[in-house]
Each structure stands twice: as C-alpha cells, then as structure tokens.
Write a protein that holds these residues in place. Structure first.
Motif, short mmCIF file in Angstrom:
data_model
loop_
_atom_site.label_atom_id
_atom_site.label_comp_id
_atom_site.label_asym_id
_atom_site.label_seq_id
_atom_site.Cartn_x
_atom_site.Cartn_y
_atom_site.Cartn_z
N LYS A 175 0.80 -1.11 -0.12
CA LYS A 175 0.12 -0.04 -0.07
C LYS A 175 0.86 1.15 0.06
O LYS A 175 0.54 2.26 -0.68
CB LYS A 175 -1.08 0.03 1.07
N ASN A 176 1.89 1.35 0.93
CA ASN A 176 2.62 2.43 0.99
C ASN A 176 3.41 2.99 -0.21
O ASN A 176 3.38 3.88 -0.81
CB ASN A 176 3.67 2.27 2.00
N ILE A 177 3.89 1.68 -0.83
CA ILE A 177 4.69 2.04 -2.18
C ILE A 177 3.87 2.32 -3.14
O ILE A 177 4.25 3.37 -4.19
CB ILE A 177 5.49 0.84 -2.57
N ILE A 178 2.63 1.85 -3.26
CA ILE A 178 1.70 2.10 -4.26
C ILE A 178 1.44 3.59 -4.50
O ILE A 178 1.37 4.22 -5.37
CB ILE A 178 0.49 1.17 -4.34
N ILE A 179 0.91 4.11 -3.26
CA ILE A 179 0.65 5.52 -2.74
C ILE A 179 1.65 6.32 -3.54
O ILE A 179 1.40 7.19 -4.03
CB ILE A 179 0.00 5.65 -1.45
N ILE A 180 2.82 6.20 -2.77
CA ILE A 180 3.77 6.87 -3.02
C ILE A 180 4.44 6.92 -4.67
O ILE A 180 4.56 8.04 -5.26
CB ILE A 180 5.16 6.46 -2.25
N ASP A 181 4.36 5.83 -5.09
CA ASP A 181 4.66 5.66 -6.82
C ASP A 181 3.58 6.51 -7.43
O ASP A 181 4.04 7.13 -8.53
CB ASP A 181 4.59 4.25 -6.88
N VAL A 182 2.38 6.47 -7.32
CA VAL A 182 1.55 7.11 -7.95
C VAL A 182 1.70 8.59 -7.71
O VAL A 182 1.44 9.27 -8.58
CB VAL A 182 -0.13 6.65 -7.31
N LEU A 183 1.81 9.13 -6.62
CA LEU A 183 2.22 10.49 -6.46
C LEU A 183 3.27 11.14 -7.20
O LEU A 183 3.23 12.06 -7.58
CB LEU A 183 2.29 10.72 -4.78
N LEU A 184 4.25 10.34 -7.11
CA LEU A 184 5.60 10.65 -7.82
C LEU A 184 5.44 10.60 -9.28
O LEU A 184 6.01 11.56 -9.81
CB LEU A 184 6.57 9.52 -7.41
N ILE A 185 4.69 9.72 -9.87
CA ILE A 185 4.41 9.64 -11.29
C ILE A 185 3.50 11.19 -11.69
O ILE A 185 3.88 11.53 -12.82
CB ILE A 185 3.52 8.30 -11.65
N MET A 186 2.56 11.20 -10.80
CA MET A 186 1.76 12.57 -11.01
C MET A 186 2.86 13.80 -10.87
O MET A 186 2.67 14.66 -11.97
CB MET A 186 0.76 12.71 -9.77
#
Length: 445
Positions: free
Chosen positions: A208-219
């Motif tokens: 969960k943590n990595i998915i959220i961080i990855d999505v935010l960084l991609i944005m």
C-alpha cells in the motif's frame, strides 16, 4: 611510494585483461545493483569485485572531501562501537556482516573518480532493463503456478514475490526501475510498455505505502518534469488516474487497502475477530488472542512500546546495541499479551519495529537516529538541488519506506540504499561544490 603503488595496481589490472576506466566501473556497479534480487552470494561476489577493482584502480587524484560518502561509514562505525554496550553481543556481532555494505561501498566510491550524470544514467539503464526482466520472470512463474493449482493468490503479494524476497522489497526494486523508464526522454513503444508493465506488477505486489508513493511521484513527474504541453499532461494524468483506480479496485489489492481504510467498528465481526483501533493499540494494556491489527494500528503499537522502553531504561544515548532490541520487543509482546499470530502466521511480538527511524534509535540511540535522518534528508536535498527526478523519486521512496520498514537492517535493503545513495550523491556537480584535498584533481568520469 604512491606512484609505485598506482603503477603496480594498474599493471595488475592490465595483466588480468582489465583496463581501468568508465566502462568497467559502470559494468561493475551495474552488476552490484542487478544482483540485489538474487541470492545473497551473487550480490556479495559482485560487491567484492567492485571493491577490489576500486582498490586496484585507486589514484591519489581521485581523493576529495566527499561528505555524503562519510555518513554511511559513520553509521557503520557507530554499529561497531555499540558492541561495547550491546545487551546481545552475539546478535550484534552477527549483524555487522550484513551491514558491512555501509562501509565497503562508500569507500569504493571514494577510491574512484566521481561519476558524471551520463555514467549514472548508464547504470540506471542497465538496472531498469534487468529489473523488468526479473518482473517478467515472476509473472511467468505465477502463471505456471496458477496453471498447476488454480489459486489466484499466486499473482499477489508474497506469493508473487516469494517469501524469501518479500513483496515490499521487490516493490521497492521495481519502483526505482519504473522511474528510470518514466524519466527517459524520447520514449519508445517498448519504453512505454515497460513502464506500464512494471506499474501493473507493483500493484499486484500490493504494498500500500509504495503504491501510494509511486502514484504521487508519477503525477509529480508529469506535472513538473515531463515538459509536455498542458493538454497532454491533463490527458496523461487522467489516463493514469483511471488505470490506478481500476487496478486498486481489483481483488487482493482492494482487500488490503480496505483493511487500512475502513474503520474497525465498521468491519464485520461475526467471525469473532476484534479489529484493533489506533487508540486501542496506543492505550490498551492487554490484547486477547482474537485481536487483529492492521498495518497502521500495529505500527502505532510499536511506537508505543518504544516510548515505554525509553521511559523504563536509559537507552536515549546508546540504544540496546545493533540488532539487539529484538528481545525487548518480544518481552513487550509478552507483557501486553500480544504473542499470538497475525493473518500471515507470524507472531506479533516476533516482528521488529518496522520503522527504520525507531529501529535506529532503539539500537544505536539518538546518534543513530540523527545519522539516518541526515542521510535521508541530504539525499532529498541533493536530488532537488540537481533537479534530477530519479534521484528525487529515490529519496522520497526511501523516506516513506523508512516509516514502515527497518530497511537498513536487512541485507538487501542496506545494499540497495547504500549503492544508490552513493551513486546519486557522489555525482560530479555535487562533489564539485565541496572543497577538495587536491587542487589538481582529474576531471571526473
């Protein structure tokens, strides 16, 4: 004497068919990073080759005051010193072996000339391709297992990554590879395909943590670093959002997110399981065998028991010694009747702090915490200063991961962090701003 040493070491390299230079250094660094997901022996051999090459190719003109490289070394030296007060000398001594990357890798970087961004990009390119191939391997492995068992779970979490590698650690490795492909200019069809494939696999790994961080960084990348037109950015962000929502709503991923997001009082308790709230995790003196902790509640409990340790024992300046706090965590679990197993068949009190900042504080005292924080913040500051997106992504990923994992206290974690920390923070633009020991230092690679 120094000239004699340099001549003899270079002659030795040439005798065995090697010539000191950028290509060989890039190859050895690539070998170190691409063997991280493999067995420890392969990665250890790669590190040995990199260190030996660095010693043999060392030249006095390479040396300079590179502060970033000093910090991991200081952390390792503090670990060594902690042997003198460790409450479990045997475990602390054993931990030094897996933590040795903190000294060998920075010293090897110090012995080499600083890398230019182009050389770093070559290492990252090799890393991204190999991690993509690893991801393909794990997906094919899951397909074969599904054909044999019919169990859909083989496509998710630890079942996909294997317990030995761990889904969270594989997610971290693939995330950096994802950002390598995303940051590449003039992307090809295969580049877009690799980015999409890695993102899907990261979602399947369900951290969960990595998915959220990855999505935010991609944005953030598409909003601030892509250089695309406003319409293209809006369209790209929209497509990514729809895809993320679709992936996040599916099966195992949705179940894991729901465990974190749904309030315990709203969870069905007909199965007799009590879902612990954050308030209960922080205050309840005893926990029954049917008490279930989601990730957030359990980490609240772990912060709580650490504050109890600080109050009860004089560990503020020293900690318990490297890797020695485990017995204290076990005893706290017994004290609070939290020695039963969780949903993954692991005893709650057998789990470490799952927080690098707390783990460093508990084992090495306030100075250990300060060193970890300094490395994490310096890493982020340098990434922002250089406007280097992959570096920024790596720094943000590490800062957030340190909140949920004792990453540096695991061999794969400490190698991954140390080699990329040195790779990014020893860039030529960074080191050129630091006073050097030699005014006639050769131009960096």
């Amino acid at each position: 004497m120094a000239n004699i040493y340099n001549f003899s070491s270079n002659a030795l390299l040439k005798r065995i068919g090697l010539s000191p230079g950028k290509k060989l250094l890039v190859f050895l660094l690539s070998l170190v990073v691409v063997t991280i997901p493999m067995g420890y022996v392969y990665n250890s051999i790669s590190i040995i080759f990199f260190v030996l090459y660095s010693i043999l190719a060392a030249h006095k003109s390479n040396y300079s005051a590179r502060v970033a490289l000093l910090l991991p070394v200081l952390l390792f030296l503090l670990m060594v010193i902690s042997l003198s007060w460790s409450i479990n000398f045997k475990e602390s001594l054993k931990a030094l072996g897996k933590e040795s990357a903190l000294i060998f890798i920075p010293v090897a970087f110090y012995l080499n000339r600083s890398l230019a961004k182009r050389s770093v990009s070559d290492v990252l390119k090799n890393y991204g391709i190999c991690m993509c191939l690893f991801a393909v391997y794990f997906v094919i492995r899951a397909i074969i297992r599904y054909a044999d068992t019919g169990n859909i779970e083989v496509f998710f979490y630890h079942e996909l990554a294997t317990q030995k590698l761990n889904a969270i650690y594989l997610s971290v490795l693939l995330s950096l590879a994802l950002f390598v492909f995303i940051d590449k200019k003039d992307k090809t069809f295969w580049g877009y395909g690799a980015s999409l494939f890695l993102l899907v696999v990261i979602f399947l790994l369900s951290s969960k943590n990595i998915i959220i961080i990855d999505v935010l960084l991609i944005m953030c990348y598409y909003l601030f670093y892509s250089g695309l037109s406003r319409k293209t950015i809006i369209a790209t962000v929209g497509v990514i959002s729809i895809m993320v929502l679709g992936l996040g709503y599916y099966g195992k991923i949705y179940d894991r997110l729901q465990h974190e997001m749904v309030a315990p009082e709203q969870v069905d308790t007909s199965d007799g399981i009590h879902h612990v709230t954050i308030a209960e995790a922080w205050q309840r003196p005893k926990f029954a065998a049917n008490y279930y902790f989601n990730g957030t509640a359990f980490r609240a409990y772990q912060i709580r028991i650490f504050t109890e340790m600080l109050r009860e024992e004089p560990i503020f300046f020293t900690g318990y010694g490297i890797n020695a706090s485990e017995i204290k965590v076990i005893n706290k679990g017994i004290e609070h009747s939290l020695d039963h197993k969780n949903g993954e068949n692991e005893s709650y009190n057998q789990l470490n702090f799952h927080n690098q900042y707390i783990e460093a504080f508990a084992d090495l005292g306030i100075f250990g915490l300060v060193l970890v924080l300094t490395m994490a913040l310096l890493n982020l500051i340098n990434g922002i200063r250089h406007k280097y997106f992959i570096h920024i992504a790596f720094a943000v990923l590490m800062i957030s991961l340190f909140l949920t994992e004792s990453f540096l206290w695991r061999q794969r974690g400490v190698v991954f962090f140390t080699v990329f920390y040195c790779l990014f923070n020893d860039l030529r633009p960074f080191t050129s701003r630091i006073p050097t020991i030699s005014r006639n230092r050769e131009q960096a690679i």
